[in-house]
Scaffold this motif. Sequence first.
Motif, short mmCIF file in Angstrom:
data_model
loop_
_atom_site.label_atom_id
_atom_site.label_comp_id
_atom_site.label_asym_id
_atom_site.label_seq_id
_atom_site.Cartn_x
_atom_site.Cartn_y
_atom_site.Cartn_z
N VAL A 49 -8.34 10.11 -1.99
CA VAL A 49 -7.36 9.22 -1.23
C VAL A 49 -6.58 8.38 -2.67
CG1 VAL A 49 -7.07 7.20 0.11
CG2 VAL A 49 -8.84 9.21 0.53
N ILE A 50 -4.98 8.21 -2.32
CA ILE A 50 -4.31 7.74 -3.47
C ILE A 50 -3.87 6.32 -2.71
CG2 ILE A 50 -2.42 7.68 -4.73
CD1 ILE A 50 -2.67 10.80 -4.76
N GLY A 51 -3.88 5.03 -3.68
CA GLY A 51 -3.27 3.93 -3.21
C GLY A 51 -4.54 2.90 -2.66
N LEU A 52 -5.55 3.12 -2.97
CA LEU A 52 -6.56 2.46 -2.37
C LEU A 52 -6.41 0.90 -2.62
CD1 LEU A 52 -9.65 1.80 -1.10
CD2 LEU A 52 -10.46 2.27 -3.70
N ALA A 53 -6.23 0.52 -4.04
CA ALA A 53 -5.94 -0.92 -4.38
C ALA A 53 -4.71 -1.47 -3.66
CB ALA A 53 -5.84 -1.18 -5.98
N VAL A 55 -3.37 -0.68 -0.96
CA VAL A 55 -3.50 -1.08 0.42
C VAL A 55 -4.61 -2.28 0.74
CG1 VAL A 55 -4.54 0.02 2.63
CG2 VAL A 55 -3.07 1.38 1.21
N ALA A 56 -5.78 -1.99 0.05
CA ALA A 56 -6.74 -3.30 -0.03
C ALA A 56 -6.01 -4.51 0.03
CB ALA A 56 -7.83 -3.07 -0.76
N ASP A 57 -5.37 -4.62 -1.16
CA ASP A 57 -4.60 -6.05 -1.66
C ASP A 57 -3.78 -6.20 -0.70
OD1 ASP A 57 -6.20 -6.14 -3.95
OD2 ASP A 57 -4.78 -5.76 -5.26
N SER A 58 -2.81 -5.35 -0.13
CA SER A 58 -1.87 -5.66 1.01
C SER A 58 -2.74 -6.36 2.24
CB SER A 58 -1.09 -4.37 1.23
OG SER A 58 -0.21 -3.80 0.26
N LEU A 59 -3.84 -5.73 2.45
CA LEU A 59 -4.44 -6.04 3.72
C LEU A 59 -4.91 -7.29 3.66
CD1 LEU A 59 -6.18 -2.76 4.87
CD2 LEU A 59 -4.42 -3.72 6.25
N THR A 60 -5.47 -7.72 2.27
CA THR A 60 -5.89 -9.24 1.89
C THR A 60 -4.92 -10.06 2.01
OG1 THR A 60 -7.47 -7.93 0.59
CG2 THR A 60 -7.28 -10.34 0.41
N ALA A 61 -3.72 -9.72 1.42
CA ALA A 61 -2.58 -10.66 1.66
C ALA A 61 -2.18 -11.04 2.94
CB ALA A 61 -1.40 -10.17 0.72
N ARG A 98 -1.02 -15.89 -5.16
CA ARG A 98 -1.96 -16.69 -4.09
C ARG A 98 -2.84 -15.84 -3.42
NH1 ARG A 98 -0.11 -22.22 -3.25
NH2 ARG A 98 0.76 -22.81 -5.12
N ALA A 99 -2.44 -14.64 -3.06
CA ALA A 99 -3.70 -13.77 -2.35
C ALA A 99 -4.60 -13.30 -3.13
CB ALA A 99 -2.59 -12.62 -1.76
N PRO A 100 -5.69 -13.23 -2.75
CA PRO A 100 -6.91 -12.61 -3.51
C PRO A 100 -6.70 -11.24 -3.83
CG PRO A 100 -7.80 -13.83 -1.61
CD PRO A 100 -6.37 -13.72 -1.52
N LYS A 101 -7.03 -10.95 -5.13
CA LYS A 101 -6.95 -9.50 -5.72
C LYS A 101 -8.07 -8.67 -5.87
CE LYS A 101 -2.47 -10.01 -5.80
NZ LYS A 101 -1.36 -9.40 -4.83
N TYR A 102 -8.17 -7.58 -5.62
CA TYR A 102 -9.27 -6.65 -6.23
C TYR A 102 -9.20 -6.32 -7.66
CZ TYR A 102 -11.31 -2.10 -7.27
OH TYR A 102 -11.98 -1.05 -7.65
N GLY A 103 -10.08 -6.70 -8.20
CA GLY A 103 -9.99 -6.70 -9.87
C GLY A 103 -10.34 -8.04 -10.73
N THR A 104 -10.25 -9.02 -9.72
CA THR A 104 -10.66 -10.46 -10.43
C THR A 104 -12.22 -10.87 -10.06
OG1 THR A 104 -9.75 -11.28 -8.49
CG2 THR A 104 -8.34 -11.07 -10.24
N ASP A 105 -12.85 -10.02 -9.50
CA ASP A 105 -14.24 -10.35 -9.05
C ASP A 105 -14.07 -11.34 -7.87
OD1 ASP A 105 -16.91 -10.14 -9.09
OD2 ASP A 105 -17.43 -11.65 -10.63
N ASP A 106 -13.10 -11.28 -7.08
CA ASP A 106 -13.14 -12.15 -5.86
C ASP A 106 -13.76 -11.38 -4.72
OD1 ASP A 106 -11.64 -13.01 -3.13
OD2 ASP A 106 -10.91 -14.57 -4.64
N ASP A 107 -14.90 -12.40 -4.30
CA ASP A 107 -15.53 -11.60 -3.07
C ASP A 107 -14.81 -11.10 -1.78
OD1 ASP A 107 -17.80 -11.82 -4.25
OD2 ASP A 107 -18.55 -13.69 -3.74
N ALA A 166 -1.42 1.93 -7.65
CA ALA A 166 -2.37 1.99 -8.56
C ALA A 166 -3.25 3.24 -8.83
CB ALA A 166 -3.63 0.90 -7.98
N SER A 167 -3.72 3.57 -9.90
CA SER A 167 -4.28 4.75 -10.20
C SER A 167 -5.98 4.99 -9.82
CB SER A 167 -4.36 5.18 -11.73
OG SER A 167 -4.76 4.48 -12.52
N GLY A 168 -6.33 5.92 -8.99
CA GLY A 168 -7.79 6.09 -8.54
C GLY A 168 -8.25 4.93 -7.93
N ALA A 169 -9.38 4.42 -8.11
CA ALA A 169 -9.88 3.20 -7.65
C ALA A 169 -9.69 2.02 -8.52
CB ALA A 169 -11.69 3.60 -7.43
N THR A 170 -8.92 2.17 -9.53
CA THR A 170 -8.36 1.17 -10.48
C THR A 170 -7.51 -0.01 -9.92
OG1 THR A 170 -8.21 2.93 -12.10
CG2 THR A 170 -7.32 0.70 -12.84
N PRO A 171 -8.02 -1.51 -10.17
CA PRO A 171 -7.21 -2.37 -9.65
C PRO A 171 -5.67 -2.09 -10.03
CG PRO A 171 -8.98 -3.38 -10.67
CD PRO A 171 -8.99 -1.86 -11.13
#
Length: 287
Positions: A49-53, A55-61, A98-107, A166-171
């Motif tokens: 699956v491509i685009g994990l970070a 999509v996740a950051d978009s949903l979080t925002a 302002r939106a939390p981001k995957y890759g910053t150790d934000d729960d 984003a590549s792979g599971a990388t932020p």
Amino acid sequence: AVDGNNRLAEAHKCLHPTPLLSSLIDGTFASGRDVTWGGAKYNSSGVYVIGLADVADSLTALKHLVFDNPQIAKEEMASAIADNFEGHEKTYALLTRRAPKYGTDDDVADKMVADLVVLISNVFGKHKNTRGGAFHVGYWSITMHAGLGSLIGALPNGKKKGSPLASGATPVSGVAVKGPTASLSSTAKLPAKHIANSIANNHKIPKSLLGEPGKLDIFQNLVYGYFKRGGMQVQFVVQDKQTLLDAQKNPDAYKDLLVRVSGYTAYFCDLNKKMQDEIIARTEDQI
């Protein structure tokens, strides 16, 4: 994805059976069937699956800035994305800063990624391949994150039209502002049992940095700490940004320059410019 994989598998077994591969896989001799015909002991299929970070950051925002803590109206969000954020500087700033981001150790952000991984795994878990096996999900993208990114418009995480995913599971490149420890900590939280097809976690470290006294020990502890916390995979481009830029301009002088892409190694100068640009733009970890 399930339909495409099953059609391909059906064609594969009819047109191109694999006797040599089958001879090396457990179960085929006992069953007397080629691996493409379901003769193996285990008959799973891998999907990536491509685009994990993104999509996740978009949903979080969306969750953080539109619904839970409204700072952007729904109509404004839709307009900003349609306009590729041109003329929507405030909205773009809120989404990227302002939106939390995957890759910053934000729960909050990391939970969104983990929930998404579980959701995708459960959806694929409802299906079987043509050999009766399960679909195992992975997050690695080869070079497809650059190619598919060029076809995708703006996203709520701040991605602009045409830019790589984003590549792979990388932020997402540029968001790991708290350093490699926080970035690896985020990735280590991914629920491994839902990622049987593994991940590609790409990082870049300046070659000159590792030459400094004590830095190699820090680097070693960083990697050990990541796996101790549950990390699945990590790979590094160990090269200075200026070297990569120079190689892009003078490829004949760097024919032996190797880099990690997303799950594999390639000669940097053999990659197309979009893929080269993506590697150059990756967050440069400082340790």
